[in-house]
Design an enzyme around this catalytic site. Structure first.
Site, PDB file in Angstrom:
ATOM      1  N   ARG A  54      -3.844  21.868 -10.743  1.00  0.00           N
ATOM      2  CA  ARG A  54      -3.112  20.627 -11.020  1.00  0.00           C
ATOM      3  C   ARG A  54      -1.932  20.445 -10.073  1.00  0.00           C
ATOM      4  NH1 ARG A  54       1.208  19.865 -14.166  1.00  0.00           N
ATOM      5  NH2 ARG A  54       0.972  21.845 -15.247  1.00  0.00           N
ATOM      6  N   TYR A 107       2.503  -6.784  -7.706  1.00  0.00           N
ATOM      7  CA  TYR A 107       1.206  -6.462  -8.304  1.00  0.00           C
ATOM      8  C   TYR A 107       1.331  -6.490  -9.824  1.00  0.00           C
ATOM      9  CZ  TYR A 107      -2.554  -2.877  -9.137  1.00  0.00           C
ATOM     10  OH  TYR A 107      -3.632  -2.151  -9.554  1.00  0.00           O
ATOM     11  N   ASP A 180       5.852  -1.401  -2.046  1.00  0.00           N
ATOM     12  CA  ASP A 180       4.402  -1.301  -2.079  1.00  0.00           C
ATOM     13  C   ASP A 180       3.895  -1.728  -0.701  1.00  0.00           C
ATOM     14  OD1 ASP A 180       1.644  -1.761  -2.404  1.00  0.00           O
ATOM     15  OD2 ASP A 180       1.884  -2.214  -4.528  1.00  0.00           O
ATOM     16  N   LYS A 205      -7.483   1.374  -1.681  1.00  0.00           N
ATOM     17  CA  LYS A 205      -7.841   0.204  -0.886  1.00  0.00           C
ATOM     18  C   LYS A 205      -8.085   0.587   0.580  1.00  0.00           C
ATOM     19  CE  LYS A 205      -5.840  -2.864  -4.301  1.00  0.00           C
ATOM     20  NZ  LYS A 205      -5.661  -1.876  -5.381  1.00  0.00           N
TER      21      LYS A 205
END
Length: 388
Positions: A54, A107, A180, A205
């Site tokens: 992790r 967003y 962003d 993306k």
């Protein structure tokens, strides 16, 4: 080193992996240590070495190093999605009672996170017009302001903020600037040169580039921000899946080749759409008629394939006729993959500091890697159905 070379070589250490060109995928949870002394040494420094699945594997570290190298960052932290990256960046700098300034064109999930989880934590979010000038924004800061969150351009309406000017108002007050940077990627926008402290990417993306992985990443200007982000990510239990991280690293290698095609197709399509009678407005920062085109030219070195158009008013069934008959444009969320997409959006439903004024429907378009003539012909047939 030029970006094209850096994209190919960043984060790769074949000698550490038996000569493998790509860092292999490590599927791992438990990590074994040779001795108690080695175990104790590992626990002493969570930022060095491999401790537990992790907390990161060589696959994850290679991807993060590549992104950090590309963005000239002190370090980068990967997460399981773009929203997880946004949440981690914000949570790394806020506490109960904090105040954050957020551009009104962000967003949608960013707004939901601020109005939901952050509000329940006792964090106040104040939204502002993304076209606000630096002097006016300076009057919005409070003693408790801990973050300024920008998105340039906005992912639905594509306003270009004066990023360096707005960032300067925050930095002179010791407020962390988060941006962003998914639309432009580090290839077309140098976040840290424009005053950003944390550059956030929905790597799902353009970085992944093939619509087959969920991934986020945060690039950090300095060691202090890197440690805060890394500790926050660990505390939240966020860890990107090893296969997704591998796909992100693979996508980086061709990012510099894919983006120019997205840019060329997007601009050619936008220019053609601007001449169509069914289209009342094209919103593309790289076009000279965009209201903030000069800011885009000043701050960006290129454009991606994502833009929007406003159509003449028509009934919903006409919009359905346009979209449902398209052959080369998919109808779906996200963008940045090799395929073209179209999505009807309503920016007015998620605004509070500004008003979105549009008479007809807004379509967000992502220009993929198909032949531009095919994309134009397909859209021409769709617009004919829209007007029939």
């Amino acid at each position: 080193m030029k970006n094209a070379t850096r994209l190919v070589h960043a984060g790769r250490r074949p000698a550490d992996h038996h000569g493998m060109v790509n860092t292999p995928v490590y599927h791992a949870s438990t990590v074994l240590f040779d001795s108690l002394a080695a175990f104790d040494a590992s626990n002493a420094d969570p930022f060095a070495g491999v401790h537990y699945g992790r907390l990161g594997t060589p696959t994850q570290f290679a991807f993060e190093q590549a992104v950090a190298d590309l963005e000239n960052a002190h370090g980068a932290v990967s997460t399981c999605s773009g929203l997880a990256a946004i949440a981690t960046a914000l949570l790394s700098v806020v506490e109960a009672g904090s105040h954050v300034l957020v551009a009104d064109n962000v967003y949608g999930p960013t707004r939901k996170f601020c109005d939901g989880l952050l509000a329940r934590m006792g964090v106040t979010t104040e939204y502002f017009d993304p076209l606000i000038d630096a002097e006016t924004l300076a009057g919005r800061y409070r003693e408790t302001t801990s973050a300024l969150f920008l998105e340039a351009p906005g992912s639905l309406t594509f306003e270009i903020s004066d990023v360096p000017g707005l960032a300067a108002t925050a930095r002179e007050r010791g407020v962390t600037v988060i941006a962003d940077n998914t639309w432009a990627t580090p290839v077309y926008f140098d976040a840290f040169a424009h005053g950003i402290d944390l550059s956030v990417h929905a790597a799902t993306k353009y970085i992944v580039g093939h619509s087959d992985a969920m991934l986020g990443v945060i690039s950090c200007r300095d060691e202090a921000h890197f440690k805060a982000v890394r500790h926050t990510s660990i505390a939240l239990g966020y860890c990107a899946g090893p296969d997704d991280v591998y796909l992100g690293a693979r996508g980086l290698r061709t990012l510099g080749q894919r983006l120019p095609v997205h840019e060329a197709n997007g601009l050619a399509l936008a220019n053609w759409l601007a001449e169509q009678p069914a289209v009342t407005r094209v919103i593309h920062p790289a076009r000279a008629d965009h209201p903030q085109h000069e800011l885009w030219k000043r701050d960006f070195s290129g454009a991606s394939g994502l833009f929007a158009i406003e159509l003449v008013p028509a009934k919903r069934e006409r919009l359905a006729a346009l979209i449902d008959g398209l052959a080369y444009y998919g109808l779906g969320a996200s963008w940045g993959g090799y395929e073209s997409l179209v999505l009807p959006v309503d920016p007015g439903s998620s605004r509070s500091a500004t008003h979105w004024d549009a008479q007809g429907p807004l379509l967000r378009i992502h220009a993929g890697l198909e032949a531009i003539d095919d994309l134009i012909d397909d859209m021409a047939a769709g617009l004919a159905r829209y007007q029939s």
